[in-house]
Design an enzyme around this catalytic site. Sequence first.
Site, mmCIF file in Angstrom:
data_model
loop_
_atom_site.group_PDB
_atom_site.id
_atom_site.type_symbol
_atom_site.label_atom_id
_atom_site.label_comp_id
_atom_site.label_asym_id
_atom_site.label_seq_id
_atom_site.Cartn_x
_atom_site.Cartn_y
_atom_site.Cartn_z
ATOM 1 N N TYR A 178 1.298 98.471 69.253
ATOM 2 C CA TYR A 178 1.153 99.293 70.260
ATOM 3 C C TYR A 178 2.202 100.526 70.156
ATOM 4 O O TYR A 178 1.600 101.676 70.038
ATOM 5 C CB TYR A 178 1.620 98.642 71.729
ATOM 6 C CG TYR A 178 1.392 99.370 72.797
ATOM 7 C CD1 TYR A 178 0.174 99.562 73.336
ATOM 8 C CD2 TYR A 178 2.431 99.697 73.493
ATOM 9 C CE1 TYR A 178 -0.241 100.157 74.567
ATOM 10 C CE2 TYR A 178 2.403 100.456 74.878
ATOM 11 C CZ TYR A 178 1.104 100.768 75.595
ATOM 12 O OH TYR A 178 0.608 101.406 76.437
ATOM 13 N N LYS A 235 0.557 104.057 69.210
ATOM 14 C CA LYS A 235 0.859 105.288 70.102
ATOM 15 C C LYS A 235 1.405 106.605 69.438
ATOM 16 O O LYS A 235 1.120 107.696 69.568
ATOM 17 C CB LYS A 235 1.469 104.904 71.316
ATOM 18 C CG LYS A 235 0.554 103.830 72.269
ATOM 19 C CD LYS A 235 -0.587 104.760 72.997
ATOM 20 C CE LYS A 235 -1.263 103.739 74.007
ATOM 21 N NZ LYS A 235 -2.101 104.389 74.583
HETATM 22 P P1 NAD Z 1 -5.776 98.538 81.270
HETATM 23 O O1 NAD Z 1 -5.596 97.450 80.404
HETATM 24 O O2 NAD Z 1 -6.082 98.455 82.813
HETATM 25 O O3 NAD Z 1 -6.928 99.681 80.785
HETATM 26 C C1 NAD Z 1 -7.240 99.904 79.489
HETATM 27 C C2 NAD Z 1 -8.771 100.178 79.480
HETATM 28 O O4 NAD Z 1 -9.260 100.531 78.053
HETATM 29 C C3 NAD Z 1 -9.489 98.970 79.777
HETATM 30 O O5 NAD Z 1 -10.682 99.210 80.622
HETATM 31 C C4 NAD Z 1 -10.154 98.389 78.382
HETATM 32 O O6 NAD Z 1 -11.198 97.749 78.534
HETATM 33 C C5 NAD Z 1 -10.402 99.506 77.809
HETATM 34 N N1 NAD Z 1 -10.202 99.310 76.206
HETATM 35 C C6 NAD Z 1 -9.283 98.849 75.596
HETATM 36 N N2 NAD Z 1 -9.741 98.865 74.230
HETATM 37 C C7 NAD Z 1 -10.967 99.633 74.289
HETATM 38 C C8 NAD Z 1 -11.758 100.068 73.054
HETATM 39 N N3 NAD Z 1 -11.516 99.733 71.780
HETATM 40 N N4 NAD Z 1 -12.685 100.757 73.365
HETATM 41 C C9 NAD Z 1 -13.065 100.928 74.706
HETATM 42 N N5 NAD Z 1 -12.134 100.794 75.652
HETATM 43 C C10 NAD Z 1 -11.134 100.205 75.389
HETATM 44 O O7 NAD Z 1 -4.570 99.528 81.168
HETATM 45 P P2 NAD Z 1 -3.865 100.765 81.982
HETATM 46 O O8 NAD Z 1 -2.651 100.015 82.717
HETATM 47 O O9 NAD Z 1 -5.067 101.192 82.668
HETATM 48 O O10 NAD Z 1 -3.450 101.821 80.700
HETATM 49 C C11 NAD Z 1 -4.211 102.783 80.443
HETATM 50 C C12 NAD Z 1 -3.611 103.883 79.468
HETATM 51 O O11 NAD Z 1 -2.378 103.989 79.912
HETATM 52 C C13 NAD Z 1 -3.521 103.140 78.169
HETATM 53 O O12 NAD Z 1 -3.827 103.766 77.156
HETATM 54 C C14 NAD Z 1 -1.949 102.799 78.293
HETATM 55 O O13 NAD Z 1 -1.389 102.695 76.874
HETATM 56 C C15 NAD Z 1 -1.412 103.797 79.065
HETATM 57 N N6 NAD Z 1 -0.231 103.608 79.687
HETATM 58 C C16 NAD Z 1 -0.234 102.712 80.658
HETATM 59 C C17 NAD Z 1 1.132 102.506 81.235
HETATM 60 C C18 NAD Z 1 1.022 101.530 82.449
HETATM 61 O O14 NAD Z 1 2.129 101.210 83.045
HETATM 62 N N7 NAD Z 1 -0.085 101.099 83.014
HETATM 63 C C19 NAD Z 1 2.199 102.730 80.830
HETATM 64 C C20 NAD Z 1 2.185 103.538 79.752
HETATM 65 C C21 NAD Z 1 0.967 103.928 79.150
#
Ligand code: NAD
Length: 343
Positions: A170, A174
């Site tokens: 991850y 990223k």
């Molecule tokens: P989440 O897992 O709820 O959402 C991620 C979404 O991406 C899901 O709907 C999943 O089905 C989709 N996805 C995954 N792989 C895919 C692919 N190959 N093709 C199409 N869709 C795909 O996670 P989240 O918490 O909503 O995170 C969203 C973004 O924010 C991510 O990129 C994550 O790295 C980033 N982020 C989140 C946090 C947090 O605390 N929630 C912190 C840092 C970064």
Amino acid sequence: KDRKRILNSNRLFLSRSIPSSRLITYHPSLQVTGGAGFVGSHLVDALMIQGHEVTVADNFFTGRKRNVEHWLGHENFELLNHDIVNPLYLEVDQIYHLASPASPPNYMYNPIKTIKTNTIGTINMLGLAKRVKARFLMASTSEIYGDPEVHPQQEDYWGNVNPIGPRACYDEAKRVAETMCYAYGKQDRVEIRVARIFNTFGPRMHMNDGRVVSNFILQALQNEPITVYGDGEQTRSFQYVTDLVDGLMNLMNSNCTLPVNIGNPDEHTINDFAQIIKRLVGGESEIVHKPAVEDDPHRRRPDITRAKQLISWEPKVPMMFGINKTIEYFHQEINRKKHSERN
Ligand code: NAD
Ligand code: UDP
Ligand code: UDP
């Protein structure tokens, strides 16, 4: 209730603010990858309420149709079941690129897929942005700082990541995704925005995604032991999801091409956090310690000076308010699960 509230506010917006002819002229068409996930679905709500045309591309790995079902059938909304590891051809003005598993158990479940999604998937979405001249916002993460030696973390800190550890699929993916954004920015003049997102919580987090907020609340609500990994003295700083959504939209619509931390500097040890959840939920749970997680960052807190100065953003939602909203949500989810098991 949620759907009704959102639908009503959307109707109110459409009827009150802008004549429909101007909607077409002034509202860019947007793509949200990962829009059926936790953060993505809240972003979709905010963009739809502003009157944009929104296309979601999601493969439903960790996302759910249920998170966006209140928009199905709306003329401005389209949901594509699409894996971004494969090319995608559409016409859009802005791309919010969020597709990627985000919780450690989810991204470690299939490390190679996590790498492919964040590298090949990001190249594809950058290729799309280049072709249609769309502005591109990358959902990066505080994990790019690894186990930081600098505290709090400023954007000019380069990080301390173990390139072969369990989190590397991850963190490193990223990091290279950020590199690719700047390469497309420099070589192909793609307008890029990079958000380094810190720990975020709120309704629509997955019941079983294994993150600390969902684990502790569910454990407390079900009178199960609250599991602190390691000595619990590691820290995190938690932001509520609506603050993050505001930050992402401010960044997208700013002129800032530098990476920007988006997080709440309100820092807590995990031990403190367990006590807070236990107090707010009530119940009989005891707090227990489990073995430490490999490469778990010891401290994390964003320095948000840049966000304040360059995108006029800072978090507004107090943690207790957000936690109570999230407790309410998980309470409903538990009832929903019980109900569906009975039928
Ligand atoms: P989440 O897992 O709820 O959402 C991620 C979404 O991406 C899901 O709907 C999943 O089905 C989709 N996805 C995954 N792989 C895919 C692919 N190959 N093709 C199409 N869709 C795909 O996670 P989240 O918490 O909503 O995170 C969203 C973004 O924010 C991510 O990129 C994550 O790295 C980033 N982020 C989140 C946090 C947090 O605390 N929630 C912190 C840092 C970064
Ligand atoms: N791509 C895409 N949609 C588009 C344009 C490109 O998915 O509308 C993908 C395409 O598969 C390509 C990648 O984005 O492999 C990178 O595009 P770029 O134009 O940079 O590379 P090239 O096509 O020249 O290899
Ligand atoms: N954690 C914990 N108990 C749990 C889940 C997580 O003590 O049931 C700890 C984890 O070891 C880390 C912190 O809580 O130190 C935040 O973990 P999370 O998985 O939510 O996100 P991270 O910031 O590690 O990506």
